[in-house]
Scaffold this motif. Sequence first.
Motif, PDB file in Angstrom:
ATOM      1  N   PHE A 119       0.837  -1.183   0.000  1.00  0.00           N
ATOM      2  CA  PHE A 119       0.000   0.000   0.000  1.00  0.00           C
ATOM      3  C   PHE A 119       0.875   1.238   0.000  1.00  0.00           C
TER       4      PHE A 119
ATOM      5  N   LYS B 201      -0.160  -4.081   9.212  1.00  0.00           N
ATOM      6  CA  LYS B 201      -1.145  -4.658   8.300  1.00  0.00           C
ATOM      7  C   LYS B 201      -1.993  -5.740   8.937  1.00  0.00           C
TER       8      LYS B 201
ATOM      9  N   SER C 158      -5.973   4.031   2.874  1.00  0.00           N
ATOM     10  CA  SER C 158      -4.694   4.348   2.256  1.00  0.00           C
ATOM     11  C   SER C 158      -4.930   5.583   1.380  1.00  0.00           C
TER      12      SER C 158
ATOM     13  N   TYR D 269     -10.074   0.475   1.322  1.00  0.00           N
ATOM     14  CA  TYR D 269     -10.154  -0.928   0.963  1.00  0.00           C
ATOM     15  C   TYR D 269     -11.073  -1.622   1.962  1.00  0.00           C
TER      16      TYR D 269
END
Length: 113
Positions: A28, A75, A98, A102
């Motif tokens: 990302f 993450k 980001s 998502y």
Amino acid sequence: QVPLVESGGGLVQPGGSLRLSCAASGTFFIIRAMGWYRQAPGKQRELVATITFSGTTNYADSVKGRFIISRENAKKVYLQMNSLEPEDTAVYYCNLVSNRDYWGQGTQVTVSS
């Protein structure tokens, strides 16, 4: 390929606990925050809890004192859900912020006796 994968949902009795996990895969540009949202049948998706890159957390009033969001690394996040109530029944979605949002595919949580 879905970059966010949730796990840990299921059926639990009122007063019980569950822990949800969300793991992000891939690269990302930047990860500003991750969090959990939920959507019950016939209702809009709502925020449950978020955690920023710096570790600042935010909770919906309905889950304060019962749910805890935590982060293993940049993450992977968890949602520890305690003292579950039938009103917590919903599909829980992981979110990553980001340069765009998502979303995971969701995991069902059902609180019922």
